[in-house]
Design a protein around this motif. Structure first.
Motif, PDB file in Angstrom:
ATOM      1  N   ALA A 175       0.636  -0.783  -0.192  1.00 15.03           N
ATOM      2  CA  ALA A 175       0.461   0.042  -0.210  1.00 15.03           C
ATOM      3  C   ALA A 175       0.802   1.002  -0.028  1.00 15.03           C
ATOM      4  N   LEU A 176       1.717   1.106   0.609  1.00 13.71           N
ATOM      5  CA  LEU A 176       3.111   2.234   0.608  1.00 13.71           C
ATOM      6  C   LEU A 176       3.311   2.542  -0.074  1.00 13.71           C
ATOM      7  N   GLU A 177       3.947   0.803  -1.409  1.00 16.81           N
ATOM      8  CA  GLU A 177       4.491   1.756  -2.464  1.00 16.81           C
ATOM      9  C   GLU A 177       3.646   2.180  -4.006  1.00 16.81           C
ATOM     10  N   LEU A 178       2.156   2.090  -3.362  1.00 18.39           N
ATOM     11  CA  LEU A 178       1.179   2.191  -4.668  1.00 18.39           C
ATOM     12  C   LEU A 178       0.957   3.936  -3.936  1.00 18.39           C
ATOM     13  N   ALA A 179       1.098   4.497  -2.914  1.00 18.88           N
ATOM     14  CA  ALA A 179       0.476   5.699  -2.258  1.00 18.88           C
ATOM     15  C   ALA A 179       1.435   6.305  -2.938  1.00 18.88           C
ATOM     16  N   LYS A 180       2.596   6.058  -2.313  1.00 16.27           N
ATOM     17  CA  LYS A 180       4.054   6.914  -2.998  1.00 16.27           C
ATOM     18  C   LYS A 180       4.082   7.228  -4.909  1.00 16.27           C
ATOM     19  N   GLU A 198      -2.546   0.667  10.997  1.00 17.43           N
ATOM     20  CA  GLU A 198      -0.872   1.020  10.378  1.00 17.43           C
ATOM     21  C   GLU A 198      -0.566   1.506   9.229  1.00 17.43           C
ATOM     22  N   THR A 199      -0.896   0.994   8.213  1.00 19.28           N
ATOM     23  CA  THR A 199      -0.900   1.135   7.085  1.00 19.28           C
ATOM     24  C   THR A 199      -0.549   2.504   7.263  1.00 19.28           C
ATOM     25  N   LYS A 200      -1.764   3.316   7.404  1.00 17.23           N
ATOM     26  CA  LYS A 200      -1.821   5.212   7.717  1.00 17.23           C
ATOM     27  C   LYS A 200      -0.803   5.699   8.306  1.00 17.23           C
ATOM     28  N   GLU A 201       0.139   5.160   9.474  1.00 12.93           N
ATOM     29  CA  GLU A 201       0.640   5.555   9.815  1.00 12.93           C
ATOM     30  C   GLU A 201       2.249   5.373   9.044  1.00 12.93           C
ATOM     31  N   ARG A 202       2.786   4.232   8.125  1.00 11.12           N
ATOM     32  CA  ARG A 202       3.380   3.962   7.636  1.00 11.12           C
ATOM     33  C   ARG A 202       3.825   5.500   6.102  1.00 11.12           C
ATOM     34  N   LEU A 203       2.585   5.465   5.454  1.00  9.96           N
ATOM     35  CA  LEU A 203       2.024   6.750   4.554  1.00  9.96           C
ATOM     36  C   LEU A 203       2.548   7.872   6.002  1.00  9.96           C
ATOM     37  N   ALA A 225       4.815   8.089   8.531  1.00 10.29           N
ATOM     38  CA  ALA A 225       6.485   8.219   8.591  1.00 10.29           C
ATOM     39  C   ALA A 225       7.043   8.224   7.272  1.00 10.29           C
ATOM     40  N   ALA A 226       6.241   7.622   6.060  1.00 11.71           N
ATOM     41  CA  ALA A 226       6.870   8.395   4.856  1.00 11.71           C
ATOM     42  C   ALA A 226       7.040   9.643   4.137  1.00 11.71           C
TER      43      ALA A 226
END
Ligand SMILES: Cc1ncc(COP(=O)(O)O)c(C=O)c1O
Length: 366
Positions: A155-160, A202-207, A209-210
């Motif tokens: 999900a983070l990769e897609l968000a980026k 948790e995914t939101k938190e990863r985003l 943090a990035a």
């Protein structure tokens, strides 16, 4: 079709009639809005169950921040009715859909969902060409195995990738815990929903943090409402069918405390056997896929099955006096699949017709 005049008594409506008890509807709206407020979460109720701008306006009046729609076509109807903040909790793919999304963006402020960069690229190009931006959520598969990118790193990769596209403003994440609605043990249900929704947070938190802003964390259905509302980190809930309540939510999802606001009034048209009555409401009037309709206030009468235009009822000993022409009222098995069979709601208060609301977005599966 000629509509009955306002003031008509419920017992004088032609049947089958899809009826809303306005007091029950308003009580459900107030209760759901209060539940969200109590847990500090916004309410963006799904409109797929009612498809009605009249109901949508009432939802906004009690504090909903906007609507969730199942399809672009539904969002177009609500935008035409003047409602701007519309989450299309679905993927938008294909050139004609992208054109329509641009046209919708000119009128309203929709949010779309993305679970693959190939949905995002054409939308980005079209929005950029039109000088517009559209909000988007990353749709995350939290276990339902329908749509959604995997939580965490994928999900983070897609968000980026999405944040690099012009014309799209990444606004957050969403997921739906629809695979967990039927867990009987309420402790287990709470734990499984909590674990599923934690993946979103948790995914939101990863985003974040990035360095990716993620103001919206959206989830929640009627069948999981009390659990989703309590989940820390969720910012908005999509539960919609709660406004009507039905047999599926009450008896399969075990949702308590909301009133049956939607009913079908029907007429007994045949009495072929002492223990069998036939009504004028079958599968083209109400739905039995998730739960059989319930007969209101009559435990001695049960729906046995539905054919297209006939309902077949089993009568207990106390109901043998049911006659041709008698009327019975039913709670839908699943309101969502029932309302879309009808063109309008008869709205009743104290047993009298006070309004007629069209299902304007009915048929907008496009
Ligand atoms: C994306 C999404 N959100 C929420 C819901 C819950 O809708 P409701 O509250 O009307 O059951 C659904 C139901 O199908 C859904 O698909």
């Amino acid at each position: 079709m000629t509509f009955p005049p306002l003031g008509t008594a419920k017992e004088d409506l032609d049947t089958p009639a899809l009826c809303i008890d306005l007091d029950a509807l308003e009580a459900n709206l107030a209760q759901a809005a209060a539940l969200c407020r109590q847990h500090g979460v916004a309410w963006r109720p799904h409109a797929k169950c009612h498809k009605s701008p009249d109901i949508a306006r009432r939802l906004l009046e009690v504090g909903a921040i906007g609507l969730t729609c199942a399809k672009l076509g539904e969002a177009e109807v609500f935008a035409a009715a003047g409602i701007s903040d519309l989450l299309v909790a679905n993927l938008v793919a294909g050139p004609r859909k992208v054109e329509r999304l641009v046209a919708l963006r000119r009128k309203a402020d929709p949010i779309i969902c993305i679970d693959h960069i190939e949905q995002a690229r054409p939308i980005s190009r079209a929005m950029q060409a039109a000088g517009l931006r559209v909000r988007a959520l990353i749709d995350i598969d939290i276990g339902m195995q329908r749509t959604g990118v995997a939580p965490g790193k994928p999900a983070l990769e897609l968000a980026k990738q999405v944040t690099e596209l012009p014309g799209i403003e990444l606004a957050g994440v969403m997921g739906y815990e629809g695979h967990l609605l039927l867990i009987e043990d309420q402790g287990e249900k709470a734990a499984r929903i909590c674990a599923a929704l934690a993946q979103l947070v948790e995914t939101k938190e990863r985003l974040v943090a990035a360095g990716i802003a993620c103001p919206i964390v959206s989830c929640g259905g009627t069948g999981s409402l009390p659990f989703a509302a309590q989940q820390p980190g969720i910012t908005e809930l999509q539960a919609g069918g709660v406004i009507f309540m039905d047999a599926f939510y009450r008896h399969k999802c075990r949702l308590e405390g909301f009133r049956y606001a939607l009913t079908i009034v029907s007429t007994v048209v045949s009495r072929p056997a002492s223990d069998r009555a036939i009504i004028d409401a079958g599968r083209k009037t109400m739905n039995m896929e998730l739960h059989l309709p319930l007969v209101m206030d009559r435990e001695d009468v049960q729906v046995l099955r539905l054919s297209a235009e006939h309902g077949i009822l089993t009568l207990g000993p106390a109901a043998r006096d049911l006659k041709i022409g008698d009327r019975l009222e039913f709670v839908p098995g699943y309101a969502d699949f029932t309302t879309v069979l009808h063109n309008h709601f008869y709205v009743l208060q104290s047993g009298r017709l006070v309004d007629i609301w069209p299902l304007t977005a009915r048929g907008r599966v496009d």
